[in-house]
Design a protein around this motif. Sequence first.
Motif, PDB file in Angstrom:
ATOM      1  N   MET A   1       0.844  -1.200   0.000  1.00  0.00           N
ATOM      2  CA  MET A   1       0.000   0.000   0.000  1.00  0.00           C
ATOM      3  C   MET A   1       0.869   1.236   0.000  1.00  0.00           C
ATOM      4  N   LYS A   2       0.511   2.199  -0.829  1.00  0.00           N
ATOM      5  CA  LYS A   2       1.265   3.439  -0.900  1.00  0.00           C
ATOM      6  C   LYS A   2       0.606   4.508  -0.023  1.00  0.00           C
ATOM      7  N   LYS A 145      10.808   1.680  -3.140  1.00  0.00           N
ATOM      8  CA  LYS A 145      11.270   0.761  -2.104  1.00  0.00           C
ATOM      9  C   LYS A 145      10.465   0.906  -0.826  1.00  0.00           C
ATOM     10  N   LYS A 146      10.140   2.146  -0.475  1.00  0.00           N
ATOM     11  CA  LYS A 146       9.379   2.392   0.754  1.00  0.00           C
ATOM     12  C   LYS A 146       7.879   2.439   0.498  1.00  0.00           C
TER      13      LYS A 146
END
Length: 275
Positions: A1-2, A145-146
Amino acid sequence: MKITSFLKFSLPLATIFLSNFLPLGNSAKADIAISPMIIETQAKRGQAKGILTVSNLNEKAFRARVYTSPFTYDKEQGFQTLKSSPNDLAPYLQFSPRELQVDGSTQRSIRFITRFPPSLPDGEYRTMIFTENLQATTVTETDNKKGVTVNTAIIPRIGVAVYVRKGNVSPNLAVSSARFNPQASKLQLLVTNKGKASAIASGNWKLKRGNQTVQTGNIGDTTIIAEGDRYLSLTPPKSNQSQLLPGDYELSGELTWGDKKNTVPFKMTVNILKN
């Protein structure tokens, strides 16, 4: 999830294109230019006039507001806006327009006039005239990546430094000292301006250890504010960079200002300590 966050800030100053101030990798291009970037003038019979030209390098029109802010150049940090200053030009300054629209690929002029009362002490009075876009530009940065996306609303502004001198005042520069700043890993030259007018200084320098020259370089145009001082970073070109070992070095060179009409040579010892 962003996770999407939204940040908003207004960029600081000043004497170069704002695209150089944008901190993000895919920064929005600054399509506003203004000239000249610095105005230095002498008041005659208490008055001085000037014109700024705002250029829209994009095909899309933009609206901007025009306002002023007192400023200085801090010894360590460089350019800083101020809440107030005894040298603020704004109380004696009139300019028009205060809000303008610049159509695509066109230019607009901002005219100003200063009027000094006879009782005002002689000296230099200065301000930044900012042109700030009324519409924010959104820049999107994604860290895959995060899993984080950041949308940043940037309000571009460009500032012109205006210096108006009243009476017979001038800069008076001297090189006070030099140091090696271990945090920045740079040689720094402390220049003091004892005059009542600011100056844009430049020059050259050479660093020797014993009879061997280990580094040379030029000092780019840097403003030394009236009755102030400032550290100038001495950065050699990449082809001339070398690691400086602990010990004593001789730093010499010359500082120039006023269209290179004024020159001050310097020579001093700089001690570089072990980290």
